[in-house]
Motif scaffolding. Sequence first.
Motif, PDB file in Angstrom:
ATOM      1  N   GLY A   8       5.144   1.755   3.002  1.00 55.18           N
ATOM      2  CA  GLY A   8       6.504   1.706   2.502  1.00 55.18           C
ATOM      3  C   GLY A   8       7.218   0.436   2.930  1.00 55.18           C
ATOM      4  N   PHE A   9       8.029  -0.105   2.031  1.00 54.95           N
ATOM      5  CA  PHE A   9       8.785  -1.335   2.291  1.00 54.95           C
ATOM      6  C   PHE A   9      10.174  -1.209   1.688  1.00 54.95           C
ATOM      7  CE2 PHE A   9       4.363  -2.496   2.222  1.00 54.95           C
ATOM      8  CZ  PHE A   9       4.242  -3.361   3.285  1.00 54.95           C
ATOM      9  N   SER A  10      11.045  -2.145   2.065  1.00 60.01           N
ATOM     10  CA  SER A  10      12.314  -2.284   1.356  1.00 60.01           C
ATOM     11  C   SER A  10      12.439  -3.736   0.917  1.00 60.01           C
ATOM     12  CB  SER A  10      13.502  -1.875   2.226  1.00 60.01           C
ATOM     13  OG  SER A  10      13.727  -2.808   3.249  1.00 60.01           O
ATOM     14  N   ASP A  11      13.111  -3.924  -0.206  1.00 59.25           N
ATOM     15  CA  ASP A  11      13.362  -5.278  -0.691  1.00 59.25           C
ATOM     16  C   ASP A  11      14.543  -5.854   0.092  1.00 59.25           C
ATOM     17  OD1 ASP A  11      15.814  -4.437  -1.879  1.00 59.25           O
ATOM     18  OD2 ASP A  11      14.833  -4.025  -3.787  1.00 59.25           O
ATOM     19  N   PRO A  12      14.916  -7.107  -0.124  1.00 59.13           N
ATOM     20  CA  PRO A  12      16.016  -7.701   0.639  1.00 59.13           C
ATOM     21  C   PRO A  12      17.358  -6.988   0.487  1.00 59.13           C
ATOM     22  CG  PRO A  12      14.704  -9.434  -0.354  1.00 59.13           C
ATOM     23  CD  PRO A  12      14.213  -8.125  -0.925  1.00 59.13           C
ATOM     24  N   ALA A  13      17.556  -6.221  -0.605  1.00 59.42           N
ATOM     25  CA  ALA A  13      18.807  -5.482  -0.791  1.00 59.42           C
ATOM     26  C   ALA A  13      18.716  -4.051  -0.267  1.00 59.42           C
ATOM     27  CB  ALA A  13      19.195  -5.467  -2.267  1.00 59.42           C
ATOM     28  N   GLY A  14      17.566  -3.646   0.270  1.00 61.85           N
ATOM     29  CA  GLY A  14      17.423  -2.321   0.869  1.00 61.85           C
ATOM     30  C   GLY A  14      16.783  -1.261  -0.005  1.00 61.85           C
ATOM     31  N   HIS A  15      16.391  -1.566  -1.256  1.00 58.16           N
ATOM     32  CA  HIS A  15      15.721  -0.576  -2.108  1.00 58.16           C
ATOM     33  C   HIS A  15      14.296  -0.367  -1.601  1.00 58.16           C
ATOM     34  CE1 HIS A  15      18.662  -2.568  -4.832  1.00 58.16           C
ATOM     35  NE2 HIS A  15      18.978  -1.308  -5.038  1.00 58.16           N
ATOM     36  N   SER A  16      13.876   0.878  -1.542  1.00 63.96           N
ATOM     37  CA  SER A  16      12.534   1.159  -1.041  1.00 63.96           C
ATOM     38  C   SER A  16      11.499   1.091  -2.154  1.00 63.96           C
ATOM     39  CB  SER A  16      12.500   2.529  -0.370  1.00 63.96           C
ATOM     40  OG  SER A  16      12.783   3.544  -1.301  1.00 63.96           O
ATOM     41  N   PHE A  17      10.292   0.727  -1.767  1.00 63.96           N
ATOM     42  CA  PHE A  17       9.155   0.766  -2.682  1.00 63.96           C
ATOM     43  C   PHE A  17       7.888   0.981  -1.879  1.00 63.96           C
ATOM     44  CE2 PHE A  17       9.753  -3.702  -1.664  1.00 63.96           C
ATOM     45  CZ  PHE A  17       8.471  -4.207  -1.480  1.00 63.96           C
ATOM     46  N   THR A  18       6.847   1.410  -2.561  1.00 66.73           N
ATOM     47  CA  THR A  18       5.580   1.708  -1.918  1.00 66.73           C
ATOM     48  C   THR A  18       4.483   0.855  -2.522  1.00 66.73           C
ATOM     49  OG1 THR A  18       6.216   3.998  -1.498  1.00 66.73           O
ATOM     50  CG2 THR A  18       3.870   3.526  -1.490  1.00 66.73           C
ATOM     51  N   LEU A  19       3.647   0.319  -1.655  1.00 66.39           N
ATOM     52  CA  LEU A  19       2.406  -0.301  -2.092  1.00 66.39           C
ATOM     53  C   LEU A  19       1.322   0.727  -1.876  1.00 66.39           C
ATOM     54  CD1 LEU A  19       2.422  -3.835  -0.435  1.00 66.39           C
ATOM     55  CD2 LEU A  19       3.221  -3.198  -2.702  1.00 66.39           C
ATOM     56  N   ARG A  20       0.448   0.887  -2.843  1.00 66.62           N
ATOM     57  CA  ARG A  20      -0.658   1.813  -2.646  1.00 66.62           C
ATOM     58  C   ARG A  20      -1.942   1.209  -3.177  1.00 66.62           C
ATOM     59  NH1 ARG A  20      -1.907   5.099  -7.131  1.00 66.62           N
ATOM     60  NH2 ARG A  20      -0.414   4.815  -8.821  1.00 66.62           N
ATOM     61  N   ARG A  21      -3.003   1.596  -2.534  1.00 65.94           N
ATOM     62  CA  ARG A  21      -4.329   1.154  -2.927  1.00 65.94           C
ATOM     63  C   ARG A  21      -5.166   2.396  -3.115  1.00 65.94           C
ATOM     64  NH1 ARG A  21      -9.177   0.037  -0.223  1.00 65.94           N
ATOM     65  NH2 ARG A  21      -8.216   0.619   1.726  1.00 65.94           N
ATOM     66  N   THR A  22      -5.744   2.543  -4.267  1.00 63.28           N
ATOM     67  CA  THR A  22      -6.581   3.718  -4.499  1.00 63.28           C
ATOM     68  C   THR A  22      -7.920   3.506  -3.811  1.00 63.28           C
ATOM     69  OG1 THR A  22      -7.371   2.804  -6.575  1.00 63.28           O
ATOM     70  CG2 THR A  22      -5.526   4.336  -6.698  1.00 63.28           C
ATOM     71  N   ALA A  23      -8.468   4.585  -3.332  1.00 63.93           N
ATOM     72  CA  ALA A  23      -9.767   4.523  -2.669  1.00 63.93           C
ATOM     73  C   ALA A  23     -10.838   4.165  -3.705  1.00 63.93           C
ATOM     74  CB  ALA A  23     -10.095   5.863  -2.024  1.00 63.93           C
ATOM     75  N   PRO A  24     -11.852   3.397  -3.328  1.00 58.62           N
ATOM     76  CA  PRO A  24     -12.905   3.071  -4.282  1.00 58.62           C
ATOM     77  C   PRO A  24     -13.583   4.336  -4.790  1.00 58.62           C
ATOM     78  CG  PRO A  24     -13.243   1.936  -2.162  1.00 58.62           C
ATOM     79  CD  PRO A  24     -12.069   2.843  -2.002  1.00 58.62           C
ATOM     80  N   THR A  25     -13.919   4.356  -6.073  1.00 56.24           N
ATOM     81  CA  THR A  25     -14.568   5.525  -6.639  1.00 56.24           C
ATOM     82  C   THR A  25     -16.081   5.411  -6.646  1.00 56.24           C
ATOM     83  OG1 THR A  25     -14.326   4.580  -8.847  1.00 56.24           O
ATOM     84  CG2 THR A  25     -12.598   6.083  -8.111  1.00 56.24           C
ATOM     85  N   ALA A  26     -16.605   4.182  -6.493  1.00 53.71           N
ATOM     86  CA  ALA A  26     -18.061   4.004  -6.474  1.00 53.71           C
ATOM     87  C   ALA A  26     -18.621   4.449  -5.126  1.00 53.71           C
ATOM     88  CB  ALA A  26     -18.406   2.547  -6.730  1.00 53.71           C
ATOM     89  N   PRO A  27     -19.832   5.006  -5.113  1.00 51.38           N
ATOM     90  CA  PRO A  27     -20.420   5.407  -3.840  1.00 51.38           C
ATOM     91  C   PRO A  27     -20.668   4.183  -2.941  1.00 51.38           C
ATOM     92  CG  PRO A  27     -21.955   5.781  -5.666  1.00 51.38           C
ATOM     93  CD  PRO A  27     -20.681   5.273  -6.249  1.00 51.38           C
ATOM     94  N   LYS A  28     -20.568   4.407  -1.656  1.00 55.54           N
ATOM     95  CA  LYS A  28     -20.778   3.339  -0.684  1.00 55.54           C
ATOM     96  C   LYS A  28     -22.227   2.885  -0.739  1.00 55.54           C
ATOM     97  CE  LYS A  28     -20.146   2.221   4.153  1.00 55.54           C
ATOM     98  NZ  LYS A  28     -19.730   2.714   5.455  1.00 55.54           N
ATOM     99  N   GLN A  29     -22.414   1.580  -0.748  1.00 52.22           N
ATOM    100  CA  GLN A  29     -23.761   1.000  -0.795  1.00 52.22           C
ATOM    101  C   GLN A  29     -24.218   0.654   0.617  1.00 52.22           C
ATOM    102  OE1 GLN A  29     -25.526   0.495  -3.747  1.00 52.22           O
ATOM    103  NE2 GLN A  29     -23.846   1.650  -4.681  1.00 52.22           N
ATOM    104  N   GLY A  30     -25.465   1.002   0.955  1.00 53.46           N
ATOM    105  CA  GLY A  30     -26.058   0.599   2.235  1.00 53.46           C
ATOM    106  C   GLY A  30     -25.741   1.423   3.395  1.00 53.46           C
TER     107      GLY A  30
END
Length: 130
Positions: free
Chosen positions: A108-130
């Motif tokens: 979670g973050f806020s912009d310079p004026a105080g509005h909140s936003f979220t960065l999200r990263r989806t988990a990889p869907t491919a099986p782990k290699q190795g």
Amino acid sequence: MPLVTAGFVVLDCAEPEKLAVFYKELLDGEQTEATANRVEIRGADGTRLAFRRDMNATPPSWPRPENSLQAHLDFVVEDLDEAERRIVGLGGRPLEAKDAAGPYEERGFSDPAGHSFTLRRTAPTAPKQG
């Protein structure tokens, strides 16, 4: 012919020009329109945001209950650490110091004026290699 020809998320703030620069840089976008009281941008991915001048705007206080979440934006990124460095460099600030549990990694973050936003990263869907 469609009834609605464009849609925007509009954030109220005291200085729309400055807030537009923050989001334009964050979204690798361009300014599409500006008047004395409103600035519109389009991100590289097509996200459309507008910033409206309100000299009495007060930043949301999330996660505190008073004047809580007024608007919330989510952005998907590939590298959370790189995105966080860029956001802080642009004048944003982290709201939470820990990662959310579950299938998504979020910050979670806020912009310079105080509005909140979220960065999200989806988990990889491919099986782990190795």
